[in-house]
Design a protein around this motif. Structure first.
Motif, PDB file in Angstrom:
ATOM      1  N   ILE A 153       0.514  -1.031  -0.248  1.00 53.58           N
ATOM      2  CA  ILE A 153       0.285  -0.191   0.490  1.00 53.58           C
ATOM      3  C   ILE A 153       0.771   1.182   0.137  1.00 53.58           C
ATOM      4  CG2 ILE A 153      -1.487   1.778   1.694  1.00 53.58           C
ATOM      5  CD1 ILE A 153      -2.975  -1.428   2.533  1.00 53.58           C
ATOM      6  N   MET A 154       2.162   1.187   0.913  1.00 55.66           N
ATOM      7  CA  MET A 154       2.652   1.949   0.488  1.00 55.66           C
ATOM      8  C   MET A 154       3.397   2.870  -0.280  1.00 55.66           C
ATOM      9  SD  MET A 154       1.762   3.097   4.111  1.00 55.66           S
ATOM     10  CE  MET A 154       2.410   4.925   3.487  1.00 55.66           C
ATOM     11  N   THR A 155       4.138   1.060  -1.280  1.00 52.68           N
ATOM     12  CA  THR A 155       4.681   1.928  -2.569  1.00 52.68           C
ATOM     13  C   THR A 155       3.839   1.815  -3.480  1.00 52.68           C
ATOM     14  OG1 THR A 155       5.977  -0.016  -1.692  1.00 52.68           O
ATOM     15  CG2 THR A 155       6.022  -0.045  -3.998  1.00 52.68           C
ATOM     16  N   LEU A 156       2.672   1.547  -3.727  1.00 50.44           N
ATOM     17  CA  LEU A 156       1.470   1.974  -3.938  1.00 50.44           C
ATOM     18  C   LEU A 156       1.784   3.342  -3.584  1.00 50.44           C
ATOM     19  CD1 LEU A 156      -0.755  -0.958  -5.194  1.00 50.44           C
ATOM     20  CD2 LEU A 156       0.711  -0.126  -5.989  1.00 50.44           C
ATOM     21  N   PHE A 157       1.039   3.995  -3.212  1.00 48.55           N
ATOM     22  CA  PHE A 157       1.212   5.254  -2.512  1.00 48.55           C
ATOM     23  C   PHE A 157       1.992   6.225  -2.996  1.00 48.55           C
ATOM     24  CE2 PHE A 157       1.051   8.771  -0.009  1.00 48.55           C
ATOM     25  CZ  PHE A 157      -0.022   9.156  -0.173  1.00 48.55           C
ATOM     26  N   PHE A 158       3.536   6.192  -3.134  1.00 45.48           N
ATOM     27  CA  PHE A 158       4.865   6.765  -3.928  1.00 45.48           C
ATOM     28  C   PHE A 158       3.657   7.109  -5.276  1.00 45.48           C
ATOM     29  CE2 PHE A 158       7.928   6.414  -6.380  1.00 45.48           C
ATOM     30  CZ  PHE A 158       8.785   7.610  -6.211  1.00 45.48           C
ATOM     31  N   LEU A 159       3.599   5.610  -6.235  1.00 47.26           N
ATOM     32  CA  LEU A 159       3.341   5.426  -7.573  1.00 47.26           C
ATOM     33  C   LEU A 159       2.838   6.793  -7.999  1.00 47.26           C
ATOM     34  CD1 LEU A 159       3.717   2.415  -8.130  1.00 47.26           C
ATOM     35  CD2 LEU A 159       5.441   3.198  -8.570  1.00 47.26           C
ATOM     36  N   LEU A 160       1.590   6.125  -7.142  1.00 44.44           N
ATOM     37  CA  LEU A 160      -0.075   7.210  -7.392  1.00 44.44           C
ATOM     38  C   LEU A 160       0.654   8.759  -7.251  1.00 44.44           C
ATOM     39  CD1 LEU A 160      -2.466   8.379  -7.731  1.00 44.44           C
ATOM     40  CD2 LEU A 160      -3.202   8.068  -5.044  1.00 44.44           C
ATOM     41  N   CYS A 161       1.628   9.075  -6.330  1.00 44.88           N
ATOM     42  CA  CYS A 161       1.855  10.649  -5.985  1.00 44.88           C
ATOM     43  C   CYS A 161       2.412  10.643  -7.183  1.00 44.88           C
ATOM     44  CB  CYS A 161       2.808  10.889  -4.553  1.00 44.88           C
ATOM     45  SG  CYS A 161       1.648  10.507  -3.120  1.00 44.88           S
ATOM     46  N   THR A 162       3.710  10.040  -7.296  1.00 39.74           N
ATOM     47  CA  THR A 162       4.850  10.702  -8.494  1.00 39.74           C
ATOM     48  C   THR A 162       4.003  10.636  -9.543  1.00 39.74           C
ATOM     49  OG1 THR A 162       6.224   9.343  -7.826  1.00 39.74           O
ATOM     50  CG2 THR A 162       6.876   9.292  -9.619  1.00 39.74           C
ATOM     51  N   ALA A 163       2.564  10.006  -9.994  1.00 47.53           N
ATOM     52  CA  ALA A 163       2.146  10.022 -11.060  1.00 47.53           C
ATOM     53  C   ALA A 163       1.233  11.359 -11.095  1.00 47.53           C
ATOM     54  CB  ALA A 163       0.854   8.810 -11.772  1.00 47.53           C
ATOM     55  N   GLY A 164       0.816  11.810 -10.220  1.00 47.88           N
ATOM     56  CA  GLY A 164       0.016  13.077 -10.081  1.00 47.88           C
ATOM     57  C   GLY A 164       0.861  14.195  -9.939  1.00 47.88           C
ATOM     58  N   TYR A 165       2.571  13.847  -9.463  1.00 42.66           N
ATOM     59  CA  TYR A 165       2.996  14.983  -9.756  1.00 42.66           C
ATOM     60  C   TYR A 165       3.652  15.115 -11.086  1.00 42.66           C
ATOM     61  CZ  TYR A 165       7.730  17.898  -9.047  1.00 42.66           C
ATOM     62  OH  TYR A 165       8.558  18.266  -9.443  1.00 42.66           O
ATOM     63  N   GLU A 166       3.950  14.213 -11.865  1.00 41.00           N
ATOM     64  CA  GLU A 166       4.232  14.404 -13.308  1.00 41.00           C
ATOM     65  C   GLU A 166       3.860  15.191 -14.623  1.00 41.00           C
ATOM     66  OE1 GLU A 166       7.442  13.906 -12.822  1.00 41.00           O
ATOM     67  OE2 GLU A 166       8.614  12.163 -13.926  1.00 41.00           O
ATOM     68  N   ALA A 167       2.046  14.483 -13.724  1.00 49.71           N
ATOM     69  CA  ALA A 167       1.124  15.159 -14.691  1.00 49.71           C
ATOM     70  C   ALA A 167       0.616  16.223 -14.443  1.00 49.71           C
ATOM     71  CB  ALA A 167      -0.223  14.404 -14.057  1.00 49.71           C
ATOM     72  N   VAL A 168       1.496  17.178 -13.366  1.00 57.26           N
ATOM     73  CA  VAL A 168       0.603  18.705 -13.069  1.00 57.26           C
ATOM     74  C   VAL A 168       2.068  19.120 -13.234  1.00 57.26           C
ATOM     75  CG1 VAL A 168       1.277  19.870 -11.412  1.00 57.26           C
ATOM     76  CG2 VAL A 168      -0.413  18.137 -10.530  1.00 57.26           C
ATOM     77  N   CYS A 169       3.228  18.493 -13.903  1.00 58.90           N
ATOM     78  CA  CYS A 169       4.080  19.039 -13.945  1.00 58.90           C
ATOM     79  C   CYS A 169       4.511  19.391 -15.630  1.00 58.90           C
ATOM     80  CB  CYS A 169       5.749  18.664 -13.985  1.00 58.90           C
ATOM     81  SG  CYS A 169       6.084  18.283 -12.746  1.00 58.90           S
ATOM     82  N   LEU A 170       3.583  18.072 -16.457  1.00 60.31           N
ATOM     83  CA  LEU A 170       3.795  18.656 -17.789  1.00 60.31           C
ATOM     84  C   LEU A 170       2.375  19.046 -18.258  1.00 60.31           C
ATOM     85  CD1 LEU A 170       3.507  14.707 -18.963  1.00 60.31           C
ATOM     86  CD2 LEU A 170       4.795  16.196 -19.598  1.00 60.31           C
ATOM     87  N   ILE A 171       1.450  19.531 -16.989  1.00 60.59           N
ATOM     88  CA  ILE A 171      -0.152  20.692 -17.078  1.00 60.59           C
ATOM     89  C   ILE A 171       0.649  22.002 -17.424  1.00 60.59           C
ATOM     90  CG2 ILE A 171      -1.840  21.052 -16.463  1.00 60.59           C
ATOM     91  CD1 ILE A 171      -2.926  18.123 -15.905  1.00 60.59           C
ATOM     92  N   MET A 172       1.605  22.244 -16.020  1.00 64.56           N
ATOM     93  CA  MET A 172       1.742  23.388 -16.490  1.00 64.56           C
ATOM     94  C   MET A 172       3.190  23.908 -16.730  1.00 64.56           C
ATOM     95  SD  MET A 172       1.256  23.917 -11.909  1.00 64.56           S
ATOM     96  CE  MET A 172       1.435  25.069 -12.042  1.00 64.56           C
TER      97      MET A 172
END
Length: 214
Positions: free
Chosen positions: A92-111
């Motif tokens: 669960i904690m590893t999947l949470f890291f992947l979720l945060c990373t995906a969210g961060y990268e998506a925001v960087c692309l959009i911005m």
């Protein structure tokens, strides 16, 4: 069984789940908005996000689990290996890291900001696994109540020192070295993550196996 254990942890924090998802997107937006696009801060924003939110999530899960009457006894008496119970927490904690990373990268692309290199993501993962790899067995050993102030303090320290770290000469020299040796950095961080994660999992499993169903 793994799916049931996973959903159990999701249900434990469901009242805070929406807030957590908003923060996964909101924190990268805020940090990218505040930071000058010309300043290279590398993986520091991601490191802050995953560790702060990860510690909060882990603390919430453990707190809710201990608050539930007879919750730990039910888990100890569950018809599955205790090693699986421990492995699901790490999953669960590893999947949470992947979720945060995906969210961060998506925001960087959009911005229209630069996305992170693999070695930078691995750098953030190494710090994340270091913290989680320490706290998970400690909480299994003494319970979350006894370390809740330490968890809260670590959240503050991570946020404070991450911002201070980006302005240091050591950070600049380390970043330059890792950038010139990206393959070595990925391999080094990868080995550390695997070894430390396995060591932490084995310690947690030993601690949890000593607990009895009473």
């Amino acid at each position: 069984m793994v799916r049931a254990l996973f959903m159990k942890d999701v249900r434990l924090v469901k009242k805070n789940l929406l807030i957590m998802l908003v923060m996964i997107i909101g924190m990268p937006v805020f940090l990218n908005w505040r930071l000058d696009a010309q300043i290279d801060v590398g993986a520091v924003p991601l490191l802050m996000i995953v560790n702060i939110l990860g510690l909060i999530l882990f603390g919430n899960i453990c707190t809710e689990e201990e608050k539930y009457p007879g919750g730990e006894v039910i888990l100890l008496c569950a018809p599955c290996s205790k090693k699986i119970l421990v492995a699901v927490r790490y999953l669960i904690m590893t999947l949470f890291f992947l979720l945060c990373t995906a969210g961060y990268e998506a925001v960087c692309l959009i911005m229209n900001r630069d996305v992170l290199h693999v070695w930078q993501i691995m750098q953030a993962l190494s710090v994340y696994i270091l913290l989680m790899g320490i706290f998970i067995p400690v909480v299994y050993k003494v319970g979350v109540v006894k370390v809740q102030y330490l968890l809260s303090g670590t959240v503050v320290v991570v946020g404070f020192f991450s911002s201070m770290f980006t302005n240091s000469a050591f950070y600049n020299s380390m970043t330059d070295f890792l950038y010139r040796n990206q393959n070595m950095a990925v391999a080094g961080f990868g080995v550390f993550c695997i070894v430390f994660l396995l060591a932490s999992y084995m310690i947690s499993s030993k601690i949890y196996e000593r607990k009895e169903c009473v």
